[in-house]
Scaffold this motif. Sequence first.
Motif, PDB file in Angstrom:
ATOM      1  N   ASP A  45       0.830  -1.206   0.000  1.00 11.36           N
ATOM      2  CA  ASP A  45       0.000   0.000   0.000  1.00 11.36           C
ATOM      3  C   ASP A  45       0.865   1.258   0.000  1.00 11.36           C
ATOM      4  O   ASP A  45       0.583   2.230  -0.701  1.00 11.36           O
ATOM      5  CB  ASP A  45      -0.927   0.026   1.221  1.00 11.36           C
ATOM      6  CG  ASP A  45      -2.013  -1.019   1.163  1.00 11.36           C
ATOM      7  OD1 ASP A  45      -2.263  -1.574   0.074  1.00 11.36           O
ATOM      8  OD2 ASP A  45      -2.624  -1.293   2.229  1.00 11.36           O
ATOM      9  N   GLU A  46       1.929   1.213   0.797  1.00  6.58           N
ATOM     10  CA  GLU A  46       2.843   2.357   0.882  1.00  6.58           C
ATOM     11  C   GLU A  46       3.541   2.590  -0.458  1.00  6.58           C
ATOM     12  O   GLU A  46       3.663   3.729  -0.912  1.00  6.58           O
ATOM     13  CB  GLU A  46       3.868   2.080   1.984  1.00  6.58           C
ATOM     14  CG  GLU A  46       4.779   3.235   2.287  1.00  6.58           C
ATOM     15  CD  GLU A  46       5.717   2.891   3.422  1.00  6.58           C
ATOM     16  OE1 GLU A  46       6.933   2.879   3.165  1.00  6.58           O
ATOM     17  OE2 GLU A  46       5.242   2.629   4.532  1.00  6.58           O
ATOM     18  N   ASP A  47       3.979   1.502  -1.093  1.00  5.02           N
ATOM     19  CA  ASP A  47       4.619   1.621  -2.408  1.00  5.02           C
ATOM     20  C   ASP A  47       3.680   2.283  -3.411  1.00  5.02           C
ATOM     21  O   ASP A  47       4.092   3.138  -4.207  1.00  5.02           O
ATOM     22  CB  ASP A  47       5.051   0.254  -2.938  1.00  5.02           C
ATOM     23  CG  ASP A  47       6.248  -0.316  -2.200  1.00  5.02           C
ATOM     24  OD1 ASP A  47       6.948   0.446  -1.498  1.00  5.02           O
ATOM     25  OD2 ASP A  47       6.477  -1.533  -2.320  1.00  5.02           O
ATOM     26  N   GLU A  48       2.425   1.887  -3.375  1.00  6.14           N
ATOM     27  CA  GLU A  48       1.436   2.457  -4.283  1.00  6.14           C
ATOM     28  C   GLU A  48       1.258   3.952  -4.027  1.00  6.14           C
ATOM     29  O   GLU A  48       1.187   4.758  -4.963  1.00  6.14           O
ATOM     30  CB  GLU A  48       0.100   1.728  -4.124  1.00  6.14           C
ATOM     31  CG  GLU A  48      -0.935   2.128  -5.129  1.00  6.14           C
ATOM     32  CD  GLU A  48      -2.214   1.305  -4.994  1.00  6.14           C
ATOM     33  OE1 GLU A  48      -3.290   1.919  -5.030  1.00  6.14           O
ATOM     34  OE2 GLU A  48      -2.119   0.072  -4.856  1.00  6.14           O
ATOM     35  N   ALA A  49       1.221   4.336  -2.742  1.00  4.55           N
ATOM     36  CA  ALA A  49       1.068   5.751  -2.398  1.00  4.55           C
ATOM     37  C   ALA A  49       2.274   6.562  -2.877  1.00  4.55           C
ATOM     38  O   ALA A  49       2.122   7.687  -3.379  1.00  4.55           O
ATOM     39  CB  ALA A  49       0.887   5.904  -0.891  1.00  4.55           C
ATOM     40  N   TRP A  50       3.498   5.995  -2.747  1.00  7.79           N
ATOM     41  CA  TRP A  50       4.693   6.694  -3.230  1.00  7.79           C
ATOM     42  C   TRP A  50       4.684   6.783  -4.757  1.00  7.79           C
ATOM     43  O   TRP A  50       5.097   7.803  -5.312  1.00  7.79           O
ATOM     44  CB  TRP A  50       5.968   6.013  -2.734  1.00  7.79           C
ATOM     45  CG  TRP A  50       6.257   6.375  -1.312  1.00  7.79           C
ATOM     46  CD1 TRP A  50       5.990   5.617  -0.202  1.00  7.79           C
ATOM     47  CD2 TRP A  50       6.829   7.586  -0.826  1.00  7.79           C
ATOM     48  NE1 TRP A  50       6.369   6.286   0.926  1.00  7.79           N
ATOM     49  CE2 TRP A  50       6.887   7.496   0.576  1.00  7.79           C
ATOM     50  CE3 TRP A  50       7.294   8.728  -1.438  1.00  7.79           C
ATOM     51  CZ2 TRP A  50       7.398   8.514   1.374  1.00  7.79           C
ATOM     52  CZ3 TRP A  50       7.808   9.752  -0.643  1.00  7.79           C
ATOM     53  CH2 TRP A  50       7.856   9.637   0.744  1.00  7.79           C
ATOM     54  N   ASP A  51       4.237   5.735  -5.412  1.00  6.25           N
ATOM     55  CA  ASP A  51       4.149   5.777  -6.874  1.00  6.25           C
ATOM     56  C   ASP A  51       3.210   6.895  -7.325  1.00  6.25           C
ATOM     57  O   ASP A  51       3.495   7.619  -8.277  1.00  6.25           O
ATOM     58  CB  ASP A  51       3.667   4.443  -7.436  1.00  6.25           C
ATOM     59  CG  ASP A  51       4.739   3.367  -7.401  1.00  6.25           C
ATOM     60  OD1 ASP A  51       5.927   3.707  -7.227  1.00  6.25           O
ATOM     61  OD2 ASP A  51       4.376   2.179  -7.542  1.00  6.25           O
ATOM     62  N   GLU A  52       2.084   7.026  -6.629  1.00  7.99           N
ATOM     63  CA  GLU A  52       1.135   8.095  -6.966  1.00  7.99           C
ATOM     64  C   GLU A  52       1.774   9.459  -6.748  1.00  7.99           C
ATOM     65  O   GLU A  52       1.619  10.362  -7.571  1.00  7.99           O
ATOM     66  CB  GLU A  52      -0.126   7.965  -6.119  1.00  7.99           C
ATOM     67  CG  GLU A  52      -1.012   6.804  -6.507  1.00  7.99           C
ATOM     68  CD  GLU A  52      -2.204   6.638  -5.579  1.00  7.99           C
ATOM     69  OE1 GLU A  52      -2.506   7.563  -4.785  1.00  7.99           O
ATOM     70  OE2 GLU A  52      -2.828   5.566  -5.635  1.00  7.99           O
ATOM     71  N   LEU A  53       2.517   9.609  -5.655  1.00 11.23           N
ATOM     72  CA  LEU A  53       3.182  10.874  -5.367  1.00 11.23           C
ATOM     73  C   LEU A  53       4.214  11.194  -6.448  1.00 11.23           C
ATOM     74  O   LEU A  53       4.332  12.333  -6.894  1.00 11.23           O
ATOM     75  CB  LEU A  53       3.857  10.812  -3.994  1.00 11.23           C
ATOM     76  CG  LEU A  53       4.423  12.116  -3.447  1.00 11.23           C
ATOM     77  CD1 LEU A  53       3.294  13.077  -3.103  1.00 11.23           C
ATOM     78  CD2 LEU A  53       5.269  11.847  -2.215  1.00 11.23           C
ATOM     79  N   ASP A  54       4.946  10.173  -6.877  1.00  6.06           N
ATOM     80  CA  ASP A  54       5.963  10.361  -7.916  1.00  6.06           C
ATOM     81  C   ASP A  54       5.359  10.761  -9.247  1.00  6.06           C
ATOM     82  O   ASP A  54       6.019  11.407 -10.061  1.00  6.06           O
ATOM     83  CB  ASP A  54       6.789   9.082  -8.102  1.00  6.06           C
ATOM     84  CG  ASP A  54       7.747   8.840  -6.953  1.00  6.06           C
ATOM     85  OD1 ASP A  54       8.065   9.796  -6.219  1.00  6.06           O
ATOM     86  OD2 ASP A  54       8.174   7.684  -6.782  1.00  6.06           O
ATOM     87  N   HIS A  55       4.122  10.375  -9.478  1.00  2.00           N
ATOM     88  CA  HIS A  55       3.517  10.622 -10.786  1.00  2.00           C
ATOM     89  C   HIS A  55       2.529  11.789 -10.804  1.00  2.00           C
ATOM     90  O   HIS A  55       1.805  11.966 -11.778  1.00  2.00           O
ATOM     91  CB  HIS A  55       2.857   9.339 -11.308  1.00  2.00           C
ATOM     92  CG  HIS A  55       3.872   8.291 -11.623  1.00  2.00           C
ATOM     93  ND1 HIS A  55       4.151   7.265 -10.757  1.00  2.00           N
ATOM     94  CD2 HIS A  55       4.708   8.144 -12.662  1.00  2.00           C
ATOM     95  CE1 HIS A  55       5.111   6.512 -11.271  1.00  2.00           C
ATOM     96  NE2 HIS A  55       5.464   7.027 -12.423  1.00  2.00           N
ATOM     97  N   ILE A  56       2.509  12.572  -9.744  1.00  2.00           N
ATOM     98  CA  ILE A  56       1.683  13.778  -9.749  1.00  2.00           C
ATOM     99  C   ILE A  56       2.313  14.728 -10.757  1.00  2.00           C
ATOM    100  O   ILE A  56       3.483  15.073 -10.644  1.00  2.00           O
ATOM    101  CB  ILE A  56       1.641  14.455  -8.355  1.00  2.00           C
ATOM    102  CG1 ILE A  56       0.867  13.603  -7.363  1.00  2.00           C
ATOM    103  CG2 ILE A  56       1.024  15.843  -8.459  1.00  2.00           C
ATOM    104  CD1 ILE A  56       0.895  14.152  -5.947  1.00  2.00           C
ATOM    105  N   SER A  57       1.550  15.100 -11.735  1.00  2.00           N
ATOM    106  CA  SER A  57       2.108  16.011 -12.740  1.00  2.00           C
ATOM    107  C   SER A  57       1.680  17.428 -12.406  1.00  2.00           C
ATOM    108  O   SER A  57       0.503  17.712 -12.225  1.00  2.00           O
ATOM    109  CB  SER A  57       1.651  15.613 -14.136  1.00  2.00           C
ATOM    110  OG  SER A  57       0.252  15.612 -14.206  1.00  2.00           O
ATOM    111  N   GLY A  58       2.676  18.288 -12.308  1.00  2.00           N
ATOM    112  CA  GLY A  58       2.388  19.684 -12.020  1.00  2.00           C
ATOM    113  C   GLY A  58       1.849  19.869 -10.617  1.00  2.00           C
ATOM    114  O   GLY A  58       1.603  18.924  -9.878  1.00  2.00           O
ATOM    115  N   GLY A  59       1.689  21.089 -10.242  1.00  6.00           N
ATOM    116  CA  GLY A  59       1.132  21.389  -8.937  1.00  6.00           C
ATOM    117  C   GLY A  59       2.112  21.112  -7.809  1.00  6.00           C
ATOM    118  O   GLY A  59       3.242  20.698  -8.020  1.00  6.00           O
TER     119      GLY A  59
END
Length: 143
Positions: A45-59
């Motif tokens: 779950d933590e890995d998934e959350a970090w992946d999402e953080l890494d892929h936030i584009s802009g902002g």
Amino acid sequence: NDIDANDIDANDIDANDVDADDIDSDDIDSDDIDAVADRLAADADEDEAWDELDHISGGTIAYGRIPWPNDELDDISEGSPRRLPASVERARLDRLAARFDPNEFLARYGDRINEADAARVLEKVREVSRAVEERRAALRRDS
């Protein structure tokens, strides 16, 4: 009628032929197995959350968007009440150390952190990093 190990084909073994009563349950602690399973699920779950953080584009990234190890922070520095096998705990701590090294964190996310949250984020990163390093040192002493 001695059995020669070379005569045994692994494909001939049926799991249904294994009697659970023949397994020494003293060698298996179900709480340890549960702890490892829970840790692996949380890590995924933590890995998934970090992946999402890494892929936030802009902002920008707000403090609350960072997957902090909130409830487990005390467990990290003091050792969790239900200890994981040392190899599992070391791997977990290595991952946390890499994610929360203050210099690495700032290099990776510093320019995207919400300016209003920057001081709070850096303080929390340092807190997590210290707790992880204390726990790693304790593991080395115990080994």
